[in-house]
Enzyme design. Structure first.
Site, PDB file in Angstrom:
ATOM      1  N   ASP A   9       7.961  38.786  51.606  1.00 33.90           N
ATOM      2  CA  ASP A   9       8.359  39.778  50.616  1.00 33.90           C
ATOM      3  C   ASP A   9       8.297  39.097  49.247  1.00 33.90           C
ATOM      4  O   ASP A   9       8.190  37.872  49.155  1.00 33.90           O
ATOM      5  CB  ASP A   9       9.782  40.253  50.956  1.00 33.90           C
ATOM      6  CG  ASP A   9      10.392  41.117  49.879  1.00 33.90           C
ATOM      7  OD1 ASP A   9       9.745  42.108  49.475  1.00 33.90           O
ATOM      8  OD2 ASP A   9      11.509  40.803  49.430  1.00 33.90           O
ATOM      9  N   ASP A  11      10.090  40.465  45.681  1.00 32.89           N
ATOM     10  CA  ASP A  11      11.320  40.548  44.896  1.00 32.89           C
ATOM     11  C   ASP A  11      12.528  40.161  45.738  1.00 32.89           C
ATOM     12  O   ASP A  11      12.738  40.703  46.828  1.00 32.89           O
ATOM     13  CB  ASP A  11      11.519  41.973  44.376  1.00 32.89           C
ATOM     14  CG  ASP A  11      10.391  42.427  43.465  1.00 32.89           C
ATOM     15  OD1 ASP A  11      10.211  41.802  42.409  1.00 32.89           O
ATOM     16  OD2 ASP A  11       9.691  43.382  43.819  1.00 32.89           O
ATOM     17  N   ASP A 173      14.448  39.553  52.194  1.00 28.84           N
ATOM     18  CA  ASP A 173      15.862  39.491  51.816  1.00 28.84           C
ATOM     19  C   ASP A 173      16.609  40.790  52.073  1.00 28.84           C
ATOM     20  O   ASP A 173      17.749  40.933  51.630  1.00 28.84           O
ATOM     21  CB  ASP A 173      15.991  39.144  50.326  1.00 28.84           C
ATOM     22  CG  ASP A 173      15.608  40.317  49.428  1.00 28.84           C
ATOM     23  OD1 ASP A 173      16.399  40.667  48.527  1.00 28.84           O
ATOM     24  OD2 ASP A 173      14.530  40.895  49.644  1.00 28.84           O
TER      25      ASP A 173
END
Length: 225
Positions: A9, A11, A173
């Site tokens: 991922d 961001d 995240d």
């Protein structure tokens, strides 16, 4: 764990992009006479693509403003993208240890990037940080007709790398990332330095977590060659 490819991922996993996204969001809000949002508030809006971000960013507006925004949403979304394109590389930075993490991973496995960020800004950041040669595939939130947590983007990356989904590891995240890996039948590592709250893991199958990029790299280094 047999790992044949690693997908990241963006961001909250590789970079902290909240300052630039907050600038774009607050410029959009200022145009509607709304007060600015702080970084923590903006971080809580992120994860499901820019259209959802804009909707969430205007959720506290007076009813009349929200009604007008709904009626003219495509224009407002385009305006947000203009604001963000103008600043997306100004204050966004990789988390400490990410450069070393990527360098360590790319020596062992093909890497890819799967994000819900618009592809134009994703590529701008990849180029800005000199990561263009690190990722075999870069998939943004508008690259395909679907986005995370739909597992098809991750499955497509695995197919393009000629790697089995079960041997493809997604690092992210958020709950959205975890659900994406689950949908694709892939392994997942939850990074604890990103934006997601601890409560986001509630109800998910327990899995591996990493407290820092350095800790994740050490875990990778311990895997058999």
């Amino acid at each position: 764990m047999a790992v044949a490819a690693v997908v990241f991922d963006l961001d909250g996993t590789l970079v902290d992009s909240r300052p630039d996204i907050a600038t774009a969001v607050n410029r959009l809000r200022a145009g509607l006479a709304l007060p600015p949002l702080d970084l923590e508030a903006v971080g809580g809006l992120m994860g499901e693509g820019s259209r959802t971000l804009v909707r969430r960013a205007l959720a506290d507006a007076p009813a009349a403003v929200r009604a007008a925004a709904t009626a003219d949403f495509d224009r407002l979304h385009a305006r947000y993208l203009e604001h963000y394109a103008a600043v997306c590389t100004v204050a966004t930075r990789p988390y400490d240890g990410v450069e070393e993490l990527l360098a360590g991973c790319t020596r062992r496995w093909p890497l890819a990037l799967l994000t819900n960020k618009p592809i134009a800004m994703t590529r701008a950041l990849v180029d800005h940080f000199g990561w263009g040669t690190l990722f075999r595939a870069v998939v943004g939130g508008d690259s395909l007709p679907y986005r995370k947590p739909d597992g098809r983007g991750l499955l497509g990356i695995a197919a393009g790398l000629a790697v089995a989904p079960a041997a493809t590891l997604l690092v992210g995240d958020s709950r959205i990332d975890a659900e994406t890996a689950q949908a694709a039948g892939s392994a997942f590592i939850w990074v604890e330095w990103g934006y997601a709250a601890e409560g986001d893991r509630r109800g998910l199958a327990s899995g591996l977590t990493a407290r820092s990029p350095a800790a994740l790299l050490a875990w990778f280094d311990a895997l058999p060659q």
